[in-house]
Design an enzyme around this catalytic site. Structure first.
Site, PDB file in Angstrom:
ATOM      1  N   HIS A  40       0.886  -1.652   0.487  1.00 53.13           N
ATOM      2  CA  HIS A  40       0.421   0.249   0.511  1.00 53.13           C
ATOM      3  C   HIS A  40       1.047   0.817  -0.218  1.00 53.13           C
ATOM      4  O   HIS A  40       1.167   2.506  -0.941  1.00 53.13           O
ATOM      5  CB  HIS A  40      -0.801   0.552   1.014  1.00 53.13           C
ATOM      6  CG  HIS A  40      -2.118  -0.589   1.393  1.00 53.13           C
ATOM      7  ND1 HIS A  40      -3.976  -0.334   0.545  1.00 53.13           N
ATOM      8  CD2 HIS A  40      -2.105  -2.276   2.117  1.00 53.13           C
ATOM      9  CE1 HIS A  40      -4.329  -1.674   0.479  1.00 53.13           C
ATOM     10  NE2 HIS A  40      -4.152  -2.302   1.468  1.00 53.13           N
ATOM     11  N   ASP A  93      -7.705  -2.467  -1.364  1.00 57.06           N
ATOM     12  CA  ASP A  93      -8.479  -3.209  -0.469  1.00 57.06           C
ATOM     13  C   ASP A  93      -9.571  -2.715  -0.912  1.00 57.06           C
ATOM     14  O   ASP A  93      -9.789  -2.148  -1.580  1.00 57.06           O
ATOM     15  CB  ASP A  93      -8.189  -2.694   0.668  1.00 57.06           C
ATOM     16  CG  ASP A  93      -7.343  -2.964   1.867  1.00 57.06           C
ATOM     17  OD1 ASP A  93      -6.393  -4.160   0.835  1.00 57.06           O
ATOM     18  OD2 ASP A  93      -6.572  -2.411   2.518  1.00 57.06           O
ATOM     19  N   GLU A 129      -7.016 -11.981   3.496  1.00 56.49           N
ATOM     20  CA  GLU A 129      -7.587 -10.695   3.225  1.00 56.49           C
ATOM     21  C   GLU A 129      -7.736 -10.758   2.227  1.00 56.49           C
ATOM     22  O   GLU A 129      -7.685 -10.960   1.050  1.00 56.49           O
ATOM     23  CB  GLU A 129      -6.624  -9.786   4.017  1.00 56.49           C
ATOM     24  CG  GLU A 129      -6.197  -9.500   5.119  1.00 56.49           C
ATOM     25  CD  GLU A 129      -5.702  -8.648   5.097  1.00 56.49           C
ATOM     26  OE1 GLU A 129      -5.544  -7.627   4.320  1.00 56.49           O
ATOM     27  OE2 GLU A 129      -4.921  -7.689   6.085  1.00 56.49           O
ATOM     28  N   HIS A 158      -7.839  -7.566  -0.334  1.00 59.18           N
ATOM     29  CA  HIS A 158      -6.362  -7.054  -0.823  1.00 59.18           C
ATOM     30  C   HIS A 158      -5.722  -7.379  -1.432  1.00 59.18           C
ATOM     31  O   HIS A 158      -5.571  -8.864  -2.016  1.00 59.18           O
ATOM     32  CB  HIS A 158      -5.442  -7.665   0.794  1.00 59.18           C
ATOM     33  CG  HIS A 158      -3.996  -6.478   0.605  1.00 59.18           C
ATOM     34  ND1 HIS A 158      -3.910  -5.654   0.848  1.00 59.18           N
ATOM     35  CD2 HIS A 158      -3.334  -6.917  -0.729  1.00 59.18           C
ATOM     36  CE1 HIS A 158      -2.375  -5.409   0.745  1.00 59.18           C
ATOM     37  NE2 HIS A 158      -2.191  -6.514   0.123  1.00 59.18           N
TER      38      HIS A 158
HETATM   39 ZN   LIG Z   1      -4.694  -4.358   2.011  1.00 59.75          ZN
END
Ligand SMILES: [Zn+2]
Length: 240
Positions: free
Chosen positions: A153, A160, A217, A220
């Protein structure tokens, strides 16, 4: 309306190599934190008339995604208190990425639009200093990248996101964004078939455009090449 392009000094590209392997335990933290490179970005303010075409910009320049497509949706949680820190850590909600990331997102969204869907972002580029705030709250590399090395990021290459219909109804992905637990894992199959199919649609479509998932996740995605980009720490401007 003011539009912005954050130009990048390409010369610094590669000066800060990434050893991060998402989903795996990180290398031990060095006793002395690694020296971060000087943020290479210098904001360039442009009007709509002079906003350069995406194709004319270097892959590593930072752009505001909304300047280049009006077909995304946004729910940028870190500009609200509706996030795992229960704190607003962005002054205003904006989604910036490197040019290469933006091009891949626009191409992937084109595929989703043909199916009556679009991408909805929870987070995009994240200043490295905000990564430190997150690490203070959750110092677990399974969920938050170690800020000393920096997250993808921080490199402008991770996003995300989820899917929503063109009416703004989010698809059921089984958990909310930033749910830290097994239900958010890609390999957790104890979920309704519809949820598994929604996650698969997101993963396979983004995969065709160079994005890699992380195991823990569902929301992500890392652009594969982005681990080579340097960490950045600029804050985007907010409307007065
Ligand atoms: Zn993320």
């Amino acid at each position: 309306m003011r539009h912005l392009v954050l130009a990048l000094c390409v010369a610094l590209l590669g000066a800060f190599s990434c050893r991060e392997q998402p989903g795996q335990a990180p290398d031990p933290v060095p006793e002395e934190p690694a020296k971060l490179p000087t943020p290479p970005e210098e904001p360039v303010h442009d009007t709509l008339e002079t906003l350069p075409a995406l194709e004319t910009l270097p892959d590593t320049a930072f752009v505001r995604l909304a300047d280049y497509s009006s077909e995304f949706a946004y729910d940028l949680r870190y500009a609200t208190e509706n996030n795992f820190m229960k704190a607003r850590v962005y002054e205003c909600p904006e989604c910036y990425t490197r040019v290469r990331t933006a091009k891949a997102l626009i191409a992937a969204n084109r595929e989703f639009l043909q199916q009556g869907l679009r991408l909805r972002f929870f987070d995009c580029y994240r200043p490295n200093s905000v990564q430190y705030l997150m690490w203070e709250k959750v110092p677990n590399p399974q969920y938050v990248a170690n800020p000393v090395k920096g997250s993808i990021h921080n490199r402008g290459g991770a996003v995300d996101l989820t899917l929503e219909t063109l009416e703004g109804e989010p698809l059921d992905m089984g958990t909310d964004f930033d749910f830290f637990g097994r239900r958010a894992y890609h390999d957790f199959t104890g979920l309704p078939q519809e949820v598994l199919e929604n996650r698969t649609l997101l993963r396979e479509t983004l995969g065709r455009h160079g994005f890699l998932p992380v195991r823990t996740e569902w929301w992500h995605y890392n652009l594969g090449v982005a681990s080579r980009y340097p960490v950045a720490d600029f804050r985007w401007p907010c409307a007065p």
